[in-house]
Design a protein around this motif. Structure first.
Motif, PDB file in Angstrom:
ATOM      1  N   LEU A  18       5.962 -52.175  17.981  1.00  0.00           N
ATOM      2  CA  LEU A  18       5.267 -53.090  18.870  1.00  0.00           C
ATOM      3  C   LEU A  18       4.049 -52.455  19.530  1.00  0.00           C
ATOM      4  N   LEU A  26       1.869 -59.245  23.389  1.00  0.00           N
ATOM      5  CA  LEU A  26       3.154 -59.810  23.795  1.00  0.00           C
ATOM      6  C   LEU A  26       3.388 -59.646  25.295  1.00  0.00           C
ATOM      7  N   LEU A  67       9.073 -64.420  21.067  1.00  0.00           N
ATOM      8  CA  LEU A  67       9.824 -63.191  21.331  1.00  0.00           C
ATOM      9  C   LEU A  67      11.116 -63.248  20.534  1.00  0.00           C
ATOM     10  N   THR A  71      12.087 -57.868  19.040  1.00  0.00           N
ATOM     11  CA  THR A  71      11.098 -57.670  20.096  1.00  0.00           C
ATOM     12  C   THR A  71      11.774 -57.532  21.450  1.00  0.00           C
TER      13      THR A  71
END
Length: 575
Positions: A18, A26, A67, A71
């Motif tokens: 990520l 995000l 999400l 994640t």
């Protein structure tokens, strides 16, 4: 030798996926839409934490799947940090004098609100499970495990509401004490329930002694680490309080070190953080106390991310009719049990009436510990009740996380504790010039006694000085606008020059106005005018420049101090 950090590698690798633009994007999405949700719900008079959670639900596995599960798992460090911060600030409220005053009350209510729902939920869910399955061992085990888990109360959503509405009083004090301790009771109840359920389900017997030993290690180990780090932090801050940046850096550093070590040793990082706060508020040097204010300023964005993550984890599409019924019975039984238990405990310990009536509304939230225990049940009973327990707790967490904060707001509002936890700085920020009063009368009015005409004689003003507290007066010109101001010091100078000074008109003695403001000017701006113009008096005028009264720094300070005293008296009357 086994690498002590080996178990961290999977999460770290997931985190790496990520990094860069995707991770930043995000976090930005979570922060922005969480803040939007919080603000919208706040506008609807609903606690902002509900908006954060709803935003998470829409973004998570129940909604748009922005999400996903991987994640969310990679964002677990944010949840860990948020819970440590919450524990730390809860610990700051556990002052020894309050514990001495309310200790008996805390214990009585704690036992009532933890043990009563254990029996009510156990009977309700176990009974219905038997009706559907005709399997006594399964039904009894399910009832025992769900009854134990329901004792836990989530501190995060509850304390966020208390913070948002600036509550203070006996109910708030009791809430903070209870939500800080009932997780330990839930752990003990789970150990007992699991020891009984294991042989009933035909699995390996789980030793009660071993379970209680593990709980003792968890609780006392966490407390010792928290106290040790609190001691270290107090020594560091004693010599660095002159630099707020360093104070915040050392405070967060110690908190994160404690959290990381607890995770490595499989201890409770929330409890450890709570005892760092407990040590700092009770045993550290008094000049280190502003540290809590600095840490609290750091928390809002972390809280937004945390509650959005909580919402994103909730999957509302996984229930069958049978488990939906069990889930509803769990919520109903938990609510009934906590209501009866907390009121009975409050009655037996002679708690204030507001605590007896409204505490049950503040104990409905459920999250971290309950979910953790459901995962433990999934590991302990993987082939029997484990998956069902995890399913039920996930579903009910969704329900109580939405309704819980709303109920907390209702309880503290009805108890009259909203807005009592304020400082002089808070009052300044929320007050306008036109709201300042002297002896119950506003300082801002077109008919204020602190306004004189330019052709009035000083003799008139001297009599005004004798009957009112003002040290300064505004001077109105012939056209009705402000033309000057006159002070007691200026009149004294004139009297020293001539014995006939009292026959002089105001026009001959007045000075140029030092500064002006509008009735709608916020107090922080007024205080800035006092400082910028090195004056003790500001002239209040309307938009056309007509005088509306005089604002004196002494008057403002006295007004704010009076408001604080009024709040303190109100708190004393509440018990």
């Amino acid at each position: 030798m086994e690498d002590p950090f080996a178990h961290l590698l999977p999460s770290f690798m997931q985190f790496l996926t990520l990094t860069g633009a995707r991770f930043v994007l995000l976090v930005g999405v979570m922060m922005f839409f969480g803040s939007v949700g919080g603000r919208l719900f706040q506008k609807l008079k609903i606690p902002q934490v509900v908006g954060y959670i709803v935003a998470g639900i829409l973004l998570g596995v129940s909604g748009l799947f922005v999400l996903g599960k991987e994640t969310i798992l990679a964002l677990n460090p944010i949840s860990t940090i948020a819970l440590s911060l919450i524990g730390f600030l809860v610990g700051a409220e556990l002052k020894i004098d309050i514990i001495k005053k309310y200790g008996k009350q805390f214990v009585g209510i704690l036992l009532g609100e933890s043990i009563m729902p254990f029996f009510v939920v156990g009977i309700f869910t176990g009974g219905v499970a038997f009706v559907f399955t005709k399997n006594i061992p399964y039904a009894v085990s399910l009832g025992l495990i769900l009854g134990a888990i329901c004792a836990a109360t989530a501190p995060a959503a509850t304390t966020d509401v208390l913070k948002e509405y600036r509550t203070k009083g006996p109910l708030t004090t009791t809430i903070l004490g209870i939500v800080a301790m009932d997780d330990a009771v839930a752990l003990i109840l789970y150990a007992i329930a699991a020891s009984i359920a294991a042989p009933l389900l035909g699995g390996h017997s789980i030793s009660l002694g071993a379970q209680l030993g593990a709980i003792a290690y968890d609780i006392f180990g966490s407390i010792l680490i928290g106290l040790a780090f609190g001691f270290v932090l107090s020594l560091i801050l004693k010599h660095t309080m002159d630099d707020e940046g360093r104070v915040l850096g050392f405070s967060l550093g110690i908190l994160l070190l404690s959290t990381g070590i607890c995770d490595l040793l499989h201890l409770d990082h929330i409890l450890s953080a709570m005892f760092i706060g407990f040590f700092m508020t009770n045993f550290a040097h008094k000049k280190t106390r502003p540290m809590f204010r600095l840490v609290e300023r750091f928390t809002p964005p972390i809280y937004v991310l945390f509650f959005v993550t909580v919402g994103a984890k909730l999957n509302v599409w996984i229930l069958t009719p049978f488990f939906l019924l069990i889930a509803l019975l769990y919520v109903g039984g938990r609510t009934l049990g906590k209501t009866i238990g907390s009121r009975l405990g409050a009655y037996l310990t002679h708690a204030p009436q507001t605590v007896r009536k409204y505490l049950p509304f503040c104990l409905f939230s459920q999250a971290g510990v309950a979910i953790g225990l459901s995962i433990a049940a999934g590991n302990d009973f993987p082939d029997s009740i484990g998956p069902q327990v995890m399913l039920i707790i996930t579903a009910t967490t969704f329900i109580v996380q939405i309704l819980g904060p709303i109920c907390v707001k209702y309880g503290v509002t009805k108890a009259g504790e909203v807005g009592l936890n304020v400082t002089e700085e808070d009052i300044r920020k929320k007050t306008l010039v036109k709201e300042i009063t002297v002896n119950g009368k506003p300082v801002c009015s077109s008919t204020s006694y602190a306004i004189v005409g330019e052709n009035d004689f000083i003799e008139k003003i001297i009599s005004e000085f004798a009957t009112h507290e003002n040290m300064n007066y505004e001077v109105r010109g012939k056209d009705g606008t402000l033309v000057g101001q006159i002070s007691l010091a200026r009149i004294k100078e004139a009297m020293q020059i001539s014995i006939f000074a009292d026959m002089l008109p105001v026009y001959d003695v007045m000075e140029k106005p030092a500064a002006t403001c509008l009735p709608e000017t916020p107090l922080p701006e007024a205080y800035q005018l006092f400082a910028d113009h090195d004056t003790e008096a500001i002239n209040i005028v309307d938009t056309q420049g007509k005088p509306m009264g005089i604002l004196e720094k002494y008057t403002v300070d006295h007004y704010i101090h009076t408001k604080i005293v009024e709040l303190e008296h109100k708190l004393e009357k509440m018990g």
